[in-house]
Design a protein around this motif. Structure first.
Motif, PDB file in Angstrom:
ATOM      1  N   ARG A 220       0.843  -1.186   0.000  1.00  0.00           N
ATOM      2  CA  ARG A 220       0.000   0.000   0.000  1.00  0.00           C
ATOM      3  C   ARG A 220       0.881   1.240   0.000  1.00  0.00           C
ATOM      4  O   ARG A 220       1.812   1.356   0.798  1.00  0.00           O
ATOM      5  CB  ARG A 220      -0.901   0.007   1.241  1.00  0.00           C
ATOM      6  CG  ARG A 220      -1.845   1.184   1.289  1.00  0.00           C
ATOM      7  CD  ARG A 220      -2.567   1.269   2.626  1.00  0.00           C
ATOM      8  NE  ARG A 220      -3.311   2.510   2.757  1.00  0.00           N
ATOM      9  CZ  ARG A 220      -4.575   2.661   2.375  1.00  0.00           C
ATOM     10  NH1 ARG A 220      -5.234   1.637   1.863  1.00  0.00           N
ATOM     11  NH2 ARG A 220      -5.163   3.826   2.494  1.00  0.00           N
ATOM     12  N   LEU A 221       0.591   2.147  -0.916  1.00  0.00           N
ATOM     13  CA  LEU A 221       1.375   3.377  -1.023  1.00  0.00           C
ATOM     14  C   LEU A 221       0.464   4.577  -0.838  1.00  0.00           C
ATOM     15  O   LEU A 221      -0.534   4.730  -1.529  1.00  0.00           O
ATOM     16  CB  LEU A 221       2.061   3.466  -2.396  1.00  0.00           C
ATOM     17  CG  LEU A 221       3.021   2.339  -2.777  1.00  0.00           C
ATOM     18  CD1 LEU A 221       3.532   2.538  -4.196  1.00  0.00           C
ATOM     19  CD2 LEU A 221       4.183   2.288  -1.804  1.00  0.00           C
ATOM     20  N   GLU A 222       0.844   5.425   0.109  1.00  0.00           N
ATOM     21  CA  GLU A 222       0.074   6.638   0.371  1.00  0.00           C
ATOM     22  C   GLU A 222       0.693   7.806  -0.394  1.00  0.00           C
ATOM     23  O   GLU A 222       1.804   7.698  -0.915  1.00  0.00           O
ATOM     24  CB  GLU A 222       0.104   6.958   1.879  1.00  0.00           C
ATOM     25  CG  GLU A 222      -0.256   5.816   2.779  1.00  0.00           C
ATOM     26  CD  GLU A 222      -1.760   5.679   2.952  1.00  0.00           C
ATOM     27  OE1 GLU A 222      -2.491   6.575   2.495  1.00  0.00           O
ATOM     28  OE2 GLU A 222      -2.197   4.671   3.537  1.00  0.00           O
ATOM     29  N   ALA A 223      -0.005   8.904  -0.393  1.00  0.00           N
ATOM     30  CA  ALA A 223       0.524  10.107  -1.049  1.00  0.00           C
ATOM     31  C   ALA A 223       1.908  10.430  -0.509  1.00  0.00           C
ATOM     32  O   ALA A 223       2.117  10.459   0.701  1.00  0.00           O
ATOM     33  CB  ALA A 223      -0.420  11.282  -0.828  1.00  0.00           C
ATOM     34  N   GLY A 224       2.843  10.634  -1.399  1.00  0.00           N
ATOM     35  CA  GLY A 224       4.212  10.934  -0.991  1.00  0.00           C
ATOM     36  C   GLY A 224       5.110   9.716  -0.963  1.00  0.00           C
ATOM     37  O   GLY A 224       6.327   9.839  -0.938  1.00  0.00           O
ATOM     38  N   ASP A 225       4.521   8.521  -1.002  1.00  0.00           N
ATOM     39  CA  ASP A 225       5.312   7.301  -1.030  1.00  0.00           C
ATOM     40  C   ASP A 225       5.798   7.028  -2.441  1.00  0.00           C
ATOM     41  O   ASP A 225       5.220   7.492  -3.419  1.00  0.00           O
ATOM     42  CB  ASP A 225       4.465   6.100  -0.571  1.00  0.00           C
ATOM     43  CG  ASP A 225       4.105   6.194   0.899  1.00  0.00           C
ATOM     44  OD1 ASP A 225       4.711   7.036   1.577  1.00  0.00           O
ATOM     45  OD2 ASP A 225       3.224   5.435   1.342  1.00  0.00           O
ATOM     46  N   SER A 226       6.843   6.257  -2.543  1.00  0.00           N
ATOM     47  CA  SER A 226       7.292   5.842  -3.860  1.00  0.00           C
ATOM     48  C   SER A 226       7.757   4.405  -3.800  1.00  0.00           C
ATOM     49  O   SER A 226       7.997   3.846  -2.730  1.00  0.00           O
ATOM     50  CB  SER A 226       8.424   6.740  -4.361  1.00  0.00           C
ATOM     51  OG  SER A 226       9.564   6.605  -3.556  1.00  0.00           O
ATOM     52  N   ALA A 227       7.858   3.788  -4.946  1.00  0.00           N
ATOM     53  CA  ALA A 227       8.323   2.414  -5.026  1.00  0.00           C
ATOM     54  C   ALA A 227       9.091   2.241  -6.313  1.00  0.00           C
ATOM     55  O   ALA A 227       8.871   2.958  -7.288  1.00  0.00           O
ATOM     56  CB  ALA A 227       7.142   1.441  -4.984  1.00  0.00           C
ATOM     57  N   CYS A 228      10.004   1.314  -6.293  1.00  0.00           N
ATOM     58  CA  CYS A 228      10.789   1.007  -7.484  1.00  0.00           C
ATOM     59  C   CYS A 228      10.813  -0.502  -7.626  1.00  0.00           C
ATOM     60  O   CYS A 228      11.074  -1.209  -6.649  1.00  0.00           O
ATOM     61  CB  CYS A 228      12.206   1.565  -7.327  1.00  0.00           C
ATOM     62  SG  CYS A 228      13.234   1.416  -8.799  1.00  0.00           S
ATOM     63  N   PHE A 229      10.514  -0.992  -8.793  1.00  0.00           N
ATOM     64  CA  PHE A 229      10.429  -2.446  -8.936  1.00  0.00           C
ATOM     65  C   PHE A 229      10.731  -2.889 -10.361  1.00  0.00           C
ATOM     66  O   PHE A 229      10.725  -2.091 -11.291  1.00  0.00           O
ATOM     67  CB  PHE A 229       9.036  -2.934  -8.518  1.00  0.00           C
ATOM     68  CG  PHE A 229       7.917  -2.273  -9.288  1.00  0.00           C
ATOM     69  CD1 PHE A 229       7.398  -1.069  -8.857  1.00  0.00           C
ATOM     70  CD2 PHE A 229       7.394  -2.851 -10.436  1.00  0.00           C
ATOM     71  CE1 PHE A 229       6.378  -0.438  -9.562  1.00  0.00           C
ATOM     72  CE2 PHE A 229       6.378  -2.240 -11.143  1.00  0.00           C
ATOM     73  CZ  PHE A 229       5.863  -1.032 -10.698  1.00  0.00           C
ATOM     74  N   ASP A 230      11.003  -4.152 -10.471  1.00  0.00           N
ATOM     75  CA  ASP A 230      11.255  -4.785 -11.760  1.00  0.00           C
ATOM     76  C   ASP A 230       9.924  -4.907 -12.481  1.00  0.00           C
ATOM     77  O   ASP A 230       9.037  -5.634 -12.034  1.00  0.00           O
ATOM     78  CB  ASP A 230      11.859  -6.166 -11.519  1.00  0.00           C
ATOM     79  CG  ASP A 230      12.141  -6.906 -12.817  1.00  0.00           C
ATOM     80  OD1 ASP A 230      12.830  -7.928 -12.750  1.00  0.00           O
ATOM     81  OD2 ASP A 230      11.665  -6.472 -13.881  1.00  0.00           O
TER      82      ASP A 230
END
Lengths: 212, 212
Positions: A163-173
């Motif tokens: 779960r990603l909230e506003a301001g979160d980031s993720a990096c993935f394949d």
DNA sequence: TCGGAAATTTTCGTATTTGAAAATTTTCGT
DNA sequence: ACGAAAATTTTCAAATACGAAAATTTCCGA
């Protein structure tokens, strides 16, 4: 209400036919798609795309627009001349909107350098239900997402959703099947950057064709 | 990033037709032109423009492009719907009270994959003055920036600075010396992604192979 | 180099688009 | 309200675009 002002027309005289076909071909090859792939993604027949790419006909507006959507680029990119395309600095304005509704997400291609390898998008996630696996995204490379507003669940095949909230980031394949689901009441808005595939040969197959 | 939907355009044709005709009419009337005027300026016949405006036909790509030029607007304006314009408006509800100016930029590295090639950052730009050239950034590859809130001036060596407002994005060759300056009263927040040069150690193995 | 498969181009019948001119509607002065 | 001019829509034959399928070319492995 009836204005008397006339807008200035940047008159370029009788210019050469728009480099539509050449640009379409370049985008298609750069993203590693075959005519068949693009035909499926755009809903335009192979024959028609082939003819447009080769200048045998100039195409209807809807047709070109569908092809641009299938390529994931702005219509303006299709019109650009080679010289313009060599720019190494591109700005995309907030209001320069070109909505690409895919049925799952709305995505808005942002400025990108034709010579470069980064694909920026703004996406609006509406769906609150996990889409069919066949509609999950797969494309070789990696992807970064930043949640501008709202919240999302990032699903990846075989993993627990994050779960990603506003301001979160993720990096993935991004070679792993993935999908976004809206986790907030209002549609979530995210900024996404993915690497652009250089050539089909480098991968061996189209990154956009899913395997059943 | 493109979705992998099998067919983007279902045969049942559920997609709304592009609001091309309505937009053309709106632009034409707003600028005080008659069909005859626009026909002369665009080189498209009165009859054709009339039919396109009324949705009697959808027009060829060249035709729509000529009309857009005659109207003095970008083709993307022709495609835009009212709804699209609203959706692209970025609302910022987040308060900036947690920002504590500490220096030139506040640098917040975001999630990134050790093996990957993308570098995401959230940056807070405080400075309103252009920093010393020696402090400008240079790194091979390219970079995408998205303005989350506030406004910035993007300086690049030997180029005119570009002003970016909230919601704008830019993509550029980061091998050219560059710097960010805050162009809004409050500190600007931007999301940045740059390509990371592979380290020697990483070379030789696929950067995308990951263990579950 | 050969052979088969994939990718692309061409063919061809159907459907759509185009512009000149005719028909219709709207605008406006009186 | 009337008539004329301007603006817009419709008509219609010729030109162009479309997609399915056939023909051709390109790509690779053996």
């Amino acid at each position: 209400m009836p204005s008397t002002s006339r807008k200035q027309i940047p008159e370029d005289g009788q210019r050469d036919p728009l480099p539509v076909g050449a640009n379409i071909r370049r985008f298609r090859v750069e993203s590693g798609m075959t005519l068949k792939d693009l035909a499926e993604r755009s809903g335009v027949s192979i024959a028609t795309i082939s003819k447009i790419e080769n200048g045998k006909n100039s195409g209807g507006f809807e047709t070109i627009y569908k092809i641009a959507r299938g390529l994931g680029v702005l219509v303006t990119e299709i019109i650009k001349s080679e010289r313009d395309g060599r720019q190494n600095f591109v700005v995309h304005r907030r209001d320069d909107t070109d909505l690409h509704p895919t049925g799952i997400y709305d995505y808005f291609p942002q400025a990108f350098r034709q010579a470069g390898s980064l694909n920026p998008y703004v996406m609006v996630i509406h769906t609150h239900t996990v889409p069919d696996k066949r509609d999950w995204s797969v494309h070789s490379g990696e992807e970064v997402v930043f949640v501008i507003s709202g919240a999302i669940e990032l699903h990846r095949e075989g993993r627990a959703p994050a779960r990603l909230e506003a301001g979160d980031s993720a990096c993935f394949d991004s070679g792993i099947r993935h999908a976004f689901v809206c986790a907030s009441k209002a549609p979530a808005r995210i900024f996404s950057v993915s690497t652009r595939v250089a050539s089909r040969r480098a991968i061996g197959r189209s990154p956009f064709v899913q395997s059943p």
